[in-house]
Scaffold this motif. Structure first.
Motif, PDB file in Angstrom:
ATOM      1  N   LEU A 155      37.844  32.676  31.043  1.00 18.57           N
ATOM      2  CA  LEU A 155      38.428  33.475  32.118  1.00 18.57           C
ATOM      3  C   LEU A 155      37.650  34.772  32.288  1.00 18.57           C
ATOM      4  O   LEU A 155      37.446  35.514  31.326  1.00 18.57           O
ATOM      5  N   THR A 156      37.207  35.032  33.487  1.00 18.31           N
ATOM      6  CA  THR A 156      36.514  36.273  33.822  1.00 18.31           C
ATOM      7  C   THR A 156      37.157  36.873  35.059  1.00 18.31           C
ATOM      8  O   THR A 156      38.054  36.279  35.662  1.00 18.31           O
ATOM      9  N   ASP A 157      36.694  38.040  35.459  1.00 21.99           N
ATOM     10  CA  ASP A 157      37.246  38.681  36.662  1.00 21.99           C
ATOM     11  C   ASP A 157      36.980  37.844  37.906  1.00 21.99           C
ATOM     12  O   ASP A 157      37.689  37.952  38.906  1.00 21.99           O
ATOM     13  N   GLU A 158      35.908  37.011  37.840  1.00 23.98           N
ATOM     14  CA  GLU A 158      35.570  36.192  39.005  1.00 23.98           C
ATOM     15  C   GLU A 158      36.477  34.965  39.125  1.00 23.98           C
ATOM     16  O   GLU A 158      36.599  34.382  40.194  1.00 23.98           O
ATOM     17  N   VAL A 159      37.073  34.574  38.005  1.00 31.09           N
ATOM     18  CA  VAL A 159      37.946  33.399  38.036  1.00 31.09           C
ATOM     19  C   VAL A 159      39.231  33.748  38.774  1.00 31.09           C
ATOM     20  O   VAL A 159      39.719  34.877  38.717  1.00 31.09           O
ATOM     21  N   THR A 160      39.763  32.777  39.472  1.00 30.91           N
ATOM     22  CA  THR A 160      40.921  33.007  40.345  1.00 30.91           C
ATOM     23  C   THR A 160      42.102  33.638  39.626  1.00 30.91           C
ATOM     24  O   THR A 160      42.368  33.347  38.461  1.00 30.91           O
ATOM     25  N   ALA A 161      42.798  34.511  40.344  1.00 34.99           N
ATOM     26  CA  ALA A 161      43.991  35.173  39.804  1.00 34.99           C
ATOM     27  C   ALA A 161      45.105  34.156  39.593  1.00 34.99           C
ATOM     28  O   ALA A 161      45.210  33.176  40.317  1.00 34.99           O
ATOM     29  N   GLY A 162      45.917  34.418  38.591  1.00 31.72           N
ATOM     30  CA  GLY A 162      47.019  33.504  38.289  1.00 31.72           C
ATOM     31  C   GLY A 162      46.785  32.742  37.011  1.00 31.72           C
ATOM     32  O   GLY A 162      47.738  32.295  36.350  1.00 31.72           O
ATOM     33  N   LEU A 163      45.523  32.590  36.643  1.00 34.93           N
ATOM     34  CA  LEU A 163      45.200  31.984  35.359  1.00 34.93           C
ATOM     35  C   LEU A 163      45.282  33.056  34.288  1.00 34.93           C
ATOM     36  O   LEU A 163      44.852  34.187  34.485  1.00 34.93           O
ATOM     37  N   SER A 164      45.849  32.708  33.138  1.00 37.19           N
ATOM     38  CA  SER A 164      45.959  33.692  32.060  1.00 37.19           C
ATOM     39  C   SER A 164      45.936  32.986  30.714  1.00 37.19           C
ATOM     40  O   SER A 164      46.286  31.802  30.603  1.00 37.19           O
ATOM     41  N   PHE A 165      45.532  33.736  29.717  1.00 37.62           N
ATOM     42  CA  PHE A 165      45.513  33.189  28.365  1.00 37.62           C
ATOM     43  C   PHE A 165      46.894  32.739  27.934  1.00 37.62           C
ATOM     44  O   PHE A 165      47.068  31.649  27.376  1.00 37.62           O
ATOM     45  N   ARG A 166      47.914  33.570  28.204  1.00 39.61           N
ATOM     46  CA  ARG A 166      49.259  33.245  27.757  1.00 39.61           C
ATOM     47  C   ARG A 166      49.777  31.958  28.411  1.00 39.61           C
ATOM     48  O   ARG A 166      50.413  31.138  27.746  1.00 39.61           O
ATOM     49  N   ALA A 167      49.504  31.807  29.694  1.00 37.97           N
ATOM     50  CA  ALA A 167      49.969  30.595  30.384  1.00 37.97           C
ATOM     51  C   ALA A 167      49.220  29.364  29.881  1.00 37.97           C
ATOM     52  O   ALA A 167      49.820  28.295  29.669  1.00 37.97           O
ATOM     53  N   LEU A 168      47.931  29.500  29.634  1.00 33.66           N
ATOM     54  CA  LEU A 168      47.113  28.347  29.247  1.00 33.66           C
ATOM     55  C   LEU A 168      47.352  27.930  27.802  1.00 33.66           C
ATOM     56  O   LEU A 168      47.430  26.733  27.499  1.00 33.66           O
TER      57      LEU A 168
END
Length: 582
Positions: A120-133
C-alpha cells in the motif's frame, strides 16, 4: 508474514510459540462427561487470543484492555519473509506501539505494515488499509464467520468489495472509479433536491407545470415597477399625524352621514303621518242611520257635530306640530350637509397628501419587498444555471458510467484465464468436501446504477445445508491465501467458531486437507478447537482414521487451555473482558 510468538509482561500469561505448518490451540473441559452447563469451552481464552493478536497489530478497539489490564503489555513477534519484527503494545498507553524497540504511533505502524505486507502506497486507491486487509487472514469476531466476504460488520459495501477484490487480484481502480462517478451523480442530484427544498422554491415546485421563465419575467416586471415607485417615493415626516387627522375626519363624516340618514327617516315618517285623514264624518254617520230608517234625536246630532269639530281642531294642531318638526329636521339636515361638505374637503385633502407622500415604514417595507423579489429572481437564475449544468454533468457522467461498464467488461474478458484459475482453486478445495456438489467463485460486472463494480459470488450447490456456509468461508480464505495476490501473508488463523456447525465428516476432510496444503505450500495454519469437536469425530470414521486425526492434532498442538482454574486459562488470572471485534 508468519506469526512467531505472543507473550505478555505478566508471568501468569501462557506464552504461545507459533511454528510453520499446523498450529492448534485446544480448549478442554476438565471433566467433559460432566453435565455442568456453567462449565463450557467458552471463556478459556481461544477467541481472546485472536483479539490480542489484533491488539498487537494496531486495532482500534482497546477499551476492554485499558479498563481491566492497564498494567499489562503484550508483544507479538512475527516475520515478513526474512525480516523480523517485534510489536509491543501497552494497555495503559494504546496509542503507541514499540516496533523493534522504536516507539511509534499506531497510525504509523499500520501505514508501515500496509506498505510492507500489502504494497500500500499513497498512489494506491483510498479505502484499502492494513487493518482491513489483515482481518481477511485473522477474522476478528463472531460476525466475521457469518458470510465468506464479511470480516467487519460495520464495514460498508464499497470498502468490503475493495479489500476483497484487492486480495483476489482484481483491479481496484475500476472499483474506485465507479464509486466516484456514482457519488458525483448522487451529489449533483442531492444539490438539485436541496435547491428545490429552499423555502423560496417550495412555492414554485409545489405547483404543477410551473414555468420558471414566465416566473422570471413576472419578477423582472415587478422589480422594475417597484424601483420606479421607490424612486418617486416622498417621505412625509408628519405622515402619521396627517393619517391620524384623516382617520378622525373620516369618523366625523361617518357620524354625520348616519345622523342625516336618521333625520331623513324621521321626515319620511312625518310625511306618512300627514297623509292620514278621518274617514268617517258626522254627515256620513247620520246618513247611515237614515238608511237604516232609524231616527236620531237632535241632541245626539248636536253632540256628533261637537265631536267632529273637536277632532278637526286636534288634527289641525297635529299637522302644525308635525310640519314644525319636519321644517326643523330639514334645517338640521341642511346644516349637517353643509358641515359634511366641509369635512369631505378636509378628508380629501389629507388623502391626497397621503397618496403623494409615504411614511418611512412604508418606504422600508417597499425596500424589503424589493429585496425579497430580487432574492427570488437571483435564486431562479441560479437554479436555471444549475439545472443546465446538472443536465450537462448528468449526461457527461452517464457517458463515463457506460464507458466504465465497457472497460470493466473488456477487463474481465482479458483476464478470463485468471478468473478460471480463481474458480478452479476454490473448486478444488470445495470438491474435497462435496465431490458431487460443484462450487466456484464467479466474478461478474455489475452494470447497475450503484457503487458496486464487481459481484463476487461464492457458491456450493445446495449451499443452504448445515455447515456449507462454514466450508465456503474456509475454502474462500484458503483461496485468497493461495492466490498470493497483493500480499506477503503466509498464515491463516481460524477461530473454533468456524467448526461449530460443521458436520463431523467435514471436520475430518478439513483436517486432512489443511495438513496436506500447509505441508506442500510452506504456510502457517492456526486454529482453535474445542475438545468435543475432536471427540465427536470417532462416531463418523474408523478407529484407525480417528487415531490418525488425533495424531495430526497432537503433533501440532501448541497450547491447551482448560476450565478447571483461572491459572489454566490464557491470561492465567480470572478477568472478565467484554471485548468485541476491532
Amino acid at each position: 508474514m508468519k506469526l512467531l510468538e505472543l507473550r505478555a509482561n505478566q508471568s501468569t500469561f501462557h506464552t504461545i510459540k507459533f511454528k510453520d505448518g499446523l498450529n492448534f490451540i485446544i480448549g478442554r473441559r476438565e471433566n467433559p462427561l460432566k453435565s455442568d452447563l456453567k462449565k463450557t469451552y467458552n471463556g478459556v481464552g481461544k477467541s481472546l487470543l485472536i483479539y490480542l493478536i489484533h491488539f498487537c497489530l494496531g486495532s482500534r478497539n482497546t477499551k476492554p484492555l485499558t479498563k481491566k489490564l492497564h498494567t499489562w503489555e503484550f508483544t507479538l513477534d512475527f516475520k515478513i519473509k526474512d525480516d523480523f519484527f517485534s510489536a509491543t503494545r501497552n494497555c495503559s498507553d494504546p496509542k503507541y506501539i514499540i516496533l523493534n524497540n522504536e516507539k511509534i504511533k499506531v497510525e504509523e505502524f499500520n501505514k508501515l505494515m500496509g506498505e510492507k505486507i500489502f504494497y500500500l502506497t499513497d498512489e494506491v486507491t483510498a479505502g484499502l488499509s492494513f487493518r482491513a486487509l489483515i482481518s481477511r487472514f485473522v477474522r476478528p469476531s463472531k460476525e466475521s464467520y457469518s458470510k465468506f466476504d464479511v470480516f467487519h460488520p460495520k464495514e460498508d459495501n464499497y470498502t468490503r468489495l475493495l479489500n476483497n477484490a484487492y486480495l483476489l487480484g482484481l483491479d481496484p481502480y475500476l472499483i474506485e472509479r465507479k464509486k466516484n462517478i456514482k457519488e458525483k451523480m448522487d451529489s449533483i442530484k442531492m444539490m438539485m433536491k436541496n435547491y428545490k427544498n429552499d423555502e423560496i422554491f417550495k412555492e414554485y415546485f409545489n405547483v404543477k407545470a410551473v414555468n420558471l421563465d414566465i416566473e422570471l419575467y413576472d419578477l423582472e416586471e415587478q422589480i422594475k415597477k417597484l424601483k420606479i415607485n421607490l424612486q418617486d417615493f416622498k417621505i412625509a415626516e408628519n405622515y402619521g399625524e396627517i393619517k391620524e387627522k384623516a382617520d378622525k375626519v373620516k369618523q366625523e363624516i361617518n357620524q354625520l352621514e348616519n345622523e342625516i340618514i336618521l333625520m331623513e327617516k324621521l321626515i319620511e315618517n312625518i310625511n306618512k303621518s300627514l297623509q292620514i285623514t278621518i274617514d268617517v264624518s258626522k254627515d256620513k254617520i247620520i246618513k247611515l242611520y237614515e238608511e237604516a230608517k232609524v231616527q236620531l234625536p237632535e241632541m245626539i246630532k248636536k253632540t256628533l257635530k261637537e265631536v267632529e269639530e273637536f277632532n278637526l281642531f286636534i288634527k289641525a294642531n297635529r299637522e302644525k306640530r308635525l310640519l314644525e318638526q319636519k321644517f326643523g329636521l330639514e334645517k338640521h339636515i341642511d346644516d349637517k350637509k353643509s358641515k359634511l361638505n366641509e369635512l369631505y374637503g378636509e378628508y380629501n385633502s389629507h388623502i391626497k397628501y397621503l397618496k403623494e407622500h409615504g411614511a418611512i415604514d412604508d418606504y422600508v417595507k417597499l425596500n424589503e419587498l424589493l429585496n425579497e423579489l430580487e432574492s427570488k429572481k437571483e435564486k431562479i437564475e441560479q437554479y436555471k444555471i444549475l439545472e443546465q449544468e446538472y443536465k450537462a454533468k448528468k449526461s457527461e457522467l452517464k457517458i463515463q458510467f457506460e464507458e466504465e461498464n465497457k472497460k470493466t467488461q473488456d477487463y474481465l474478458t482479458q483476464i478470463t484465464n485468471y478468473l478460471k484459475e480463481i474458480n478452479n482453486i476454490f473448486r478444488n478445495f470445495s470438491r474435497e468436501f462435496y465431490k458431487d456438489k460443484p462450487g466456484g467463485i464467479e466474478i461478474k460486472n455489475n452494470t447497475k446504477n450503484n457503487k458496486t463494480r464487481f459481484d463476487i459470488e461464492v457458491k456450493i450447490q445446495d449451499d443452504s445445508s448445515d455447515g456449507i456456509n462454514e466450508v465456503k468461508v474456509f475454502c474462500y480464505d484458503l483461496t485468497v491465501l493461495s492466490l498470493k495476490q497483493n500480499h506477503k501473508v503466509e498464515f491463516l488463523f481460524h477461530d473454533s467458531r468456524l467448526f461449530t456447525d460443521m458436520d463431523p465428516r467435514q471436520r475430518i476432510v478439513w483436517l486432512h486437507l489443511i495438513n496436506e496444503f500447509a505441508s506442500k505450500n510452506n504456510i502457517q495454519y492456526i486454529a482453535s478447537l474445542n475438545e468435543d469437536m475432536l471427540l465427536s469425530l470417532q462416531d463418523n470414521c474408523s478407529k484407525d482414521e480417528f487415531e490418525k486425526v488425533l495424531k495430526i492434532v497432537e503433533n501440532n498442538k501448541i497450547l491447551t487451555l482448560t476450565d478447571n482454574s483461572p491459572e489454566s486459562k490464557l491470561l492465567g488470572v480470572q478477568i472478565d473482558l467484554a471485548y468485541e471485534d476491532n
